[in-house]
Design a protein around this motif. Structure first.
Motif, mmCIF file in Angstrom:
data_model
loop_
_atom_site.group_PDB
_atom_site.id
_atom_site.type_symbol
_atom_site.label_atom_id
_atom_site.label_comp_id
_atom_site.label_asym_id
_atom_site.label_seq_id
_atom_site.Cartn_x
_atom_site.Cartn_y
_atom_site.Cartn_z
ATOM 1 N N PRO A 141 -3.727 -1.425 -5.538
ATOM 2 C CA PRO A 141 -4.627 -0.837 -4.535
ATOM 3 C C PRO A 141 -4.092 0.463 -3.933
ATOM 4 O O PRO A 141 -4.840 1.447 -3.802
ATOM 5 N N GLY A 142 -2.812 0.478 -3.544
ATOM 6 C CA GLY A 142 -2.242 1.700 -2.987
ATOM 7 C C GLY A 142 -2.223 2.829 -3.991
ATOM 8 O O GLY A 142 -2.523 3.987 -3.664
ATOM 9 N N ALA A 143 -1.874 2.507 -5.243
ATOM 10 C CA ALA A 143 -1.851 3.533 -6.285
ATOM 11 C C ALA A 143 -3.252 4.080 -6.540
ATOM 12 O O ALA A 143 -3.429 5.283 -6.764
ATOM 13 N N TYR A 169 0.820 -1.214 0.000
ATOM 14 C CA TYR A 169 0.000 0.000 0.000
ATOM 15 C C TYR A 169 0.854 1.266 0.000
ATOM 16 O O TYR A 169 0.706 2.122 -0.891
ATOM 17 N N PRO A 170 1.742 1.471 0.985
ATOM 18 C CA PRO A 170 2.534 2.712 0.965
ATOM 19 C C PRO A 170 3.458 2.812 -0.233
ATOM 20 O O PRO A 170 3.639 3.906 -0.788
ATOM 21 N N GLY A 208 2.917 1.418 -3.192
ATOM 22 C CA GLY A 208 2.060 1.681 -4.353
ATOM 23 C C GLY A 208 1.668 3.145 -4.430
ATOM 24 O O GLY A 208 1.661 3.757 -5.506
ATOM 25 N N MET A 209 1.364 3.738 -3.272
ATOM 26 C CA MET A 209 1.027 5.162 -3.240
ATOM 27 C C MET A 209 2.244 6.002 -3.601
ATOM 28 O O MET A 209 2.134 6.990 -4.338
ATOM 29 N N GLY A 210 3.412 5.619 -3.087
ATOM 30 C CA GLY A 210 4.629 6.358 -3.415
ATOM 31 C C GLY A 210 4.948 6.298 -4.894
ATOM 32 O O GLY A 210 5.317 7.310 -5.514
ATOM 33 N N ALA A 211 4.793 5.115 -5.484
ATOM 34 C CA ALA A 211 5.053 4.972 -6.921
ATOM 35 C C ALA A 211 4.081 5.812 -7.737
ATOM 36 O O ALA A 211 4.460 6.437 -8.740
ATOM 37 N N ALA A 212 2.808 5.847 -7.302
ATOM 38 C CA ALA A 212 1.815 6.656 -8.015
ATOM 39 C C ALA A 212 2.156 8.139 -7.926
ATOM 40 O O ALA A 212 2.000 8.880 -8.910
ATOM 41 N N ILE A 213 2.628 8.585 -6.768
ATOM 42 C CA ILE A 213 3.016 9.990 -6.618
ATOM 43 C C ILE A 213 4.141 10.336 -7.586
ATOM 44 O O ILE A 213 4.129 11.401 -8.218
ATOM 45 N N VAL A 214 5.122 9.451 -7.715
ATOM 46 C CA VAL A 214 6.239 9.712 -8.624
ATOM 47 C C VAL A 214 5.732 9.883 -10.058
ATOM 48 O O VAL A 214 6.140 10.812 -10.771
#
Length: 225
Positions: free
Chosen positions: A200-202, A138-139, A141-147
């Protein structure tokens, strides 16, 4: 008809027609307080908080819900303060397009370093725990999406020749990408994540980011008409 009484003394329109809250002592503190709280209400800080609460909680709900509540409250208070600061100035004199170079760069550094610290702290802690391979998905995936989102925004600003904004975004992108890269790099052997694990995180981050963009647009219209 009596003229409308101004809350504060505005600059002479003959010498300075457009005015920003930072020009007015009576509005400056309110605006800057709203600006600081606005930094909390960003997707980067939300992800940093999520990474922290992911480490200290023992479920999948708290890390998502608690940062969301904190970010929403900060965003609401920030919008109230910012709107109040702009209300000191007649709308026709709003200098809404002023370039705030120092504040723009500072915002990029603060939010990206917060995300860097949050992700790195979480990954260092998680690496020593006996978790299932998908726990960090999750974290990360969210970090990759932010990048990815930040890279797209940087390209858009470069195309539009917004050099100051692009420079601050480039600095932020490097810091965030480094944090995410380190996060993947310190995953223990045997806990590698498949791309589908990051979805899911993204998806959560994408929803947060779109909500943030919509919130900014709505607030801009309320502040400036």
């Amino acid at each position: 008809m009596n003229p409308i009484e101004e809350k504060v003394q505005l600059p002479d329109p003959e010498t300075q027609f457009l005015v920003h809250p930072v020009d007015l002592p009576g509005a400056r503190k309110e605006f800057l307080t709203g600006w600081w709280l606005g930094l909390v209400a960003t997707p980067q800080v939300y992800t940093a908080l999520l990474a922290f609460f992911w480490a200290v909680s023992n479920n999948y709900v708290t890390p998502i819900l608690v940062p969301l509540v904190l970010v929403v409250i900060a965003g609401w208070i920030s919008s109230k303060l910012t709107r109040g600061a702009w209300d000191y100035i007649p709308r026709k004199r709003h200098d809404k397009n002023r370039r705030m170079t120092v504040m723009t760069i500072a915002a990029s550094l603060i939010t990206s370093l917060a995300l860097f610290a949050g992700l790195l702290t979480f990954m260092v802690w998680a690496a020593s725990q006996d978790f299932v391979p998908g726990f960090s998905a999750y974290p990360l995936g969210m970090g990759a999406a932010i990048v990815v989102i930040m890279a797209v925004e940087l390209v858009v600003k470069l195309v539009r020749n917004r050099s100051i904004d692009a420079a601050s975004d480039a600095i932020s992108l490097v810091v965030v990408a480094a944090a995410v890269g380190l996060g993947f790099g310190i995953l223990p052997a045997g806990r590698a994540l498949a791309p589908v694990d990051l979805v899911p995180g993204a998806a959560i981050l994408l929803g947060v980011w779109l909500s943030w963009l919509l919130f900014r647009q709505v607030e801009a219209r309320r502040n400036h008409g």
